[in-house]
Design a protein around this motif. Structure first.
Motif, PDB file in Angstrom:
ATOM      1  N   THR A   1       0.865  -1.171   0.000  1.00  0.00           N
ATOM      2  CA  THR A   1       0.000   0.000   0.000  1.00  0.00           C
ATOM      3  C   THR A   1       0.904   1.224   0.000  1.00  0.00           C
ATOM      4  N   VAL A   2       0.664   2.148  -0.948  1.00  0.00           N
ATOM      5  CA  VAL A   2       1.521   3.326  -1.049  1.00  0.00           C
ATOM      6  C   VAL A   2       0.688   4.581  -0.832  1.00  0.00           C
ATOM      7  N   GLY A   3       1.134   5.422   0.091  1.00  0.00           N
ATOM      8  CA  GLY A   3       0.481   6.715   0.304  1.00  0.00           C
ATOM      9  C   GLY A   3       0.862   7.652  -0.834  1.00  0.00           C
ATOM     10  N   SER A   4      -0.142   8.148  -1.596  1.00  0.00           N
ATOM     11  CA  SER A   4       0.188   8.920  -2.807  1.00  0.00           C
ATOM     12  C   SER A   4       0.816  10.269  -2.459  1.00  0.00           C
ATOM     13  N   ARG A   5       0.481  10.847  -1.317  1.00  0.00           N
ATOM     14  CA  ARG A   5       1.050  12.152  -0.960  1.00  0.00           C
ATOM     15  C   ARG A   5       2.358  12.009  -0.198  1.00  0.00           C
ATOM     16  N   SER A   6       2.356  11.113   0.799  1.00  0.00           N
ATOM     17  CA  SER A   6       3.550  11.000   1.641  1.00  0.00           C
ATOM     18  C   SER A   6       4.631  10.141   0.988  1.00  0.00           C
ATOM     19  N   GLY A   7       4.242   9.269   0.082  1.00  0.00           N
ATOM     20  CA  GLY A   7       5.205   8.340  -0.506  1.00  0.00           C
ATOM     21  C   GLY A   7       5.556   7.204   0.430  1.00  0.00           C
ATOM     22  N   GLU A   8       4.881   7.146   1.560  1.00  0.00           N
ATOM     23  CA  GLU A   8       5.153   6.079   2.519  1.00  0.00           C
ATOM     24  C   GLU A   8       4.557   4.769   2.011  1.00  0.00           C
ATOM     25  N   THR A   9       5.309   3.698   2.158  1.00  0.00           N
ATOM     26  CA  THR A   9       4.868   2.398   1.659  1.00  0.00           C
ATOM     27  C   THR A   9       4.674   1.445   2.831  1.00  0.00           C
ATOM     28  N   LEU A  10       3.612   0.660   2.748  1.00  0.00           N
ATOM     29  CA  LEU A  10       3.334  -0.338   3.777  1.00  0.00           C
ATOM     30  C   LEU A  10       3.287  -1.692   3.098  1.00  0.00           C
ATOM     31  N   ARG A  11       4.004  -2.638   3.633  1.00  0.00           N
ATOM     32  CA  ARG A  11       4.012  -3.973   3.030  1.00  0.00           C
ATOM     33  C   ARG A  11       3.596  -5.033   4.045  1.00  0.00           C
ATOM     34  N   TYR A  12       2.577  -5.817   3.644  1.00  0.00           N
ATOM     35  CA  TYR A  12       2.195  -6.999   4.423  1.00  0.00           C
ATOM     36  C   TYR A  12       2.797  -8.187   3.694  1.00  0.00           C
ATOM     37  N   GLN A  13       3.672  -8.887   4.362  1.00  0.00           N
ATOM     38  CA  GLN A  13       4.429  -9.966   3.726  1.00  0.00           C
ATOM     39  C   GLN A  13       4.201 -11.274   4.479  1.00  0.00           C
ATOM     40  N   THR A  14       3.948 -12.343   3.725  1.00  0.00           N
ATOM     41  CA  THR A  14       3.789 -13.657   4.371  1.00  0.00           C
ATOM     42  C   THR A  14       4.761 -14.657   3.745  1.00  0.00           C
ATOM     43  N   PHE A  15       5.170 -15.606   4.542  1.00  0.00           N
ATOM     44  CA  PHE A  15       6.022 -16.717   4.103  1.00  0.00           C
ATOM     45  C   PHE A  15       5.300 -17.998   4.534  1.00  0.00           C
ATOM     46  N   THR A  16       4.935 -18.816   3.579  1.00  0.00           N
ATOM     47  CA  THR A  16       4.225 -20.062   3.886  1.00  0.00           C
ATOM     48  C   THR A  16       5.154 -21.244   3.616  1.00  0.00           C
ATOM     49  N   PHE A  17       5.251 -22.124   4.585  1.00  0.00           N
ATOM     50  CA  PHE A  17       6.093 -23.324   4.441  1.00  0.00           C
ATOM     51  C   PHE A  17       5.230 -24.550   4.715  1.00  0.00           C
ATOM     52  N   GLU A  18       5.369 -25.574   3.855  1.00  0.00           N
ATOM     53  CA  GLU A  18       4.614 -26.804   4.057  1.00  0.00           C
ATOM     54  C   GLU A  18       5.492 -27.998   3.708  1.00  0.00           C
ATOM     55  N   MET A  19       5.232 -29.114   4.375  1.00  0.00           N
ATOM     56  CA  MET A  19       5.930 -30.357   4.055  1.00  0.00           C
ATOM     57  C   MET A  19       4.931 -31.277   3.361  1.00  0.00           C
ATOM     58  N   LEU A  20       5.315 -31.674   2.158  1.00  0.00           N
ATOM     59  CA  LEU A  20       4.429 -32.440   1.290  1.00  0.00           C
ATOM     60  C   LEU A  20       4.870 -33.899   1.264  1.00  0.00           C
ATOM     61  N   ASP A  21       3.909 -34.796   1.510  1.00  0.00           N
ATOM     62  CA  ASP A  21       4.178 -36.223   1.342  1.00  0.00           C
ATOM     63  C   ASP A  21       4.242 -36.484  -0.162  1.00  0.00           C
ATOM     64  N   VAL A  22       5.414 -36.817  -0.692  1.00  0.00           N
ATOM     65  CA  VAL A  22       5.579 -36.894  -2.151  1.00  0.00           C
ATOM     66  C   VAL A  22       4.848 -38.090  -2.761  1.00  0.00           C
ATOM     67  N   ARG A  23       4.422 -39.037  -1.918  1.00  0.00           N
ATOM     68  CA  ARG A  23       3.724 -40.216  -2.433  1.00  0.00           C
ATOM     69  C   ARG A  23       2.230 -39.926  -2.580  1.00  0.00           C
ATOM     70  N   THR A  24       1.659 -39.248  -1.565  1.00  0.00           N
ATOM     71  CA  THR A  24       0.202 -39.033  -1.561  1.00  0.00           C
ATOM     72  C   THR A  24      -0.186 -37.571  -1.774  1.00  0.00           C
ATOM     73  N   LEU A  25       0.783 -36.665  -1.772  1.00  0.00           N
ATOM     74  CA  LEU A  25       0.581 -35.204  -1.842  1.00  0.00           C
ATOM     75  C   LEU A  25      -0.167 -34.659  -0.617  1.00  0.00           C
ATOM     76  N   GLU A  26      -0.148 -35.423   0.474  1.00  0.00           N
ATOM     77  CA  GLU A  26      -0.734 -34.923   1.722  1.00  0.00           C
ATOM     78  C   GLU A  26       0.217 -33.884   2.328  1.00  0.00           C
ATOM     79  N   LEU A  27      -0.346 -32.781   2.805  1.00  0.00           N
ATOM     80  CA  LEU A  27       0.473 -31.775   3.500  1.00  0.00           C
ATOM     81  C   LEU A  27       0.509 -32.157   4.976  1.00  0.00           C
TER      82      LEU A  27
END
Lengths: 213, 154
Positions: free
Chosen positions: A168-194
């Motif tokens: 999100t960028v403030g058009s007047r102030s130029g201030e930027t806000l970032r919501y950042q996520t990192f998702t990690f999962e372990m996948l069973d490669v035989r069944t594709l179960e997480l």
């Protein structure tokens, strides 16, 4: 007398030129600013809204501790074989970061802490085993001390995930806000179960005048 | 005879004082080499030192029991399904403003030896007058004690 003065001053000027090395090269021979070591676990004076060292260390620390408390991953009588690489970890976010910086930190920390509770497969180095076997077949190298060439390990679980963000960028102030996520999962490669999932998130705001590279 | 007694007494006293000032082998100690680390054991500093299985609030502005911004409502630890240890602290914001704090944990074995370096600082958001919890897992199973540190978010 005047001739004597002229000769003396010329000699003085010449001798000054001969002894001052900077006069010829114009080198700025000052001490400069010494580099400063900083704590990778804390934010520093130069910080913005992107992924920084404290985030990478924090992500690895959180994921390692959570994985080692999961009985499917760390409580089995026969340790599972896991593959932790960045092939299925996508950076979909607007943060510019080398994703191997995150994944390598995670793999190394997990490998050191697991202490036999998981077996780590280095699939990203598969070419090494093939090249060594080829050299042995060609008679260039001997059989080594750990036995004949064996098939490489099939993995049970593989790390997958993604980085995502919303800016999100403030058009007047130029201030930027970032919501950042990192998702990690372990996948069973035989069944594709997480079999395990976790996430790390932050929201940072700043005048976005830094360059991440 | 009494005329000589006073100087002799003074000399004897001075010698005794000089001797007592020196160590038993008669040599003056020399201030050289590193100083051994000491544990502060002073009745005037009851909070100095490490108290295992507790929560320590590092910043002065947060820690005062009378006017401090935080209250630690409870703390404890439990075993996870894989026998690692999860330590926790329930923290209350005593102010009318949102607070950002950070917590980290160090885990020790049963005899008090540190077995894991301090964890990464973990940020906790506290609503005005609200309660939130800080939790951290160990990576090892031979944990006997924990020590949680809290500081203001930075």
């Amino acid at each position: 007398m005047n001739k004597f003065l002229l000769l003396s001053s010329s000699a003085l000027l010449l001798s000054a030129c001969a002894t001052d090395p900077n006069a010829a090269t114009r080198v700025n021979n000052s001490a400069g600013r010494a580099s400063v070591y900083e704590d990778v676990r804390s934010s520093s004076a130069i910080q913005g809204i992107g992924v920084e060292s404290q985030d990478i260390v924090g992500i690895a620390d959180k994921m390692v501790r959570d994985m080692l408390s999961n009985p499917i991953l760390a409580g089995r009588a026969t340790p599972p074989r896991v593959l932790i690489d960045s092939e299925y970890f996508k950076n979909m976010s607007s943060s510019r970061v080398d994703k191997d910086l995150i994944i390598n930190k995670l793999r190394v920390q997990l490998s050191r802490a697991a202490n036999g509770r998981m077996i780590f497969v280095g699939r990203q180095y598969a070419g090494v085993a093939e090249a060594e076997a080829d050299l042995q077949h060609a008679g260039v190298v001997d059989g080594g001390t750990t036995g004949a060439p064996a098939p490489t390990l099939r993995v049970d679980y593989r790390l997958v995930g993604s980085m995502n963000s919303q800016d999100t960028v403030g058009s007047r102030s130029g201030e930027t806000l970032r919501y950042q996520t990192f998702t990690f999962e372990m996948l069973d490669v035989r069944t594709l179960e997480l079999v395990w999932s976790n996430e790390y998130e932050y929201k940072k705001s700043a005048q976005d005048d830094l360059i991440y590279r | 005879m009494p005329a000589f007694r006073l100087p002799l007494t003074v000399a004897a006293l001075a010698s005794a004082l000089l001797l007592s000032a020196c160590p038993s082998n008669g040599q003056k100690p020399i201030d050289e080499g590193p100083q051994p680390g000491v544990r502060v054991d002073d009745a005037r500093a009851p909070n100095a030192g490490l108290r295992l299985d507790t929560v320590a609030i590092l910043d002065k502005s947060l820690q005062n029991a009378k006017g401090g911004k935080l209250a630690v409502e409870s703390t404890g630890a439990r075993r996870s399904p894989t026998n690692t240890v999860e330590a926790y602290a329930v923290i209350r914001n005593r102010t009318d403003f949102p607070l950002q704090i950070e917590g980290r944990t160090q885990f020790f074995d049963a005899v008090g030896m540190p077995i894991e370096g301090p964890t990464m600082w973990q940020r906790v958001m506290l609503d005005p007058q609200g309660i939130s919890s800080y939790k951290e897992l160990s990576t090892r199973t031979d944990v006997g004690h924990y020590y949680i540190e809290i500081r203001e978010g930075r």
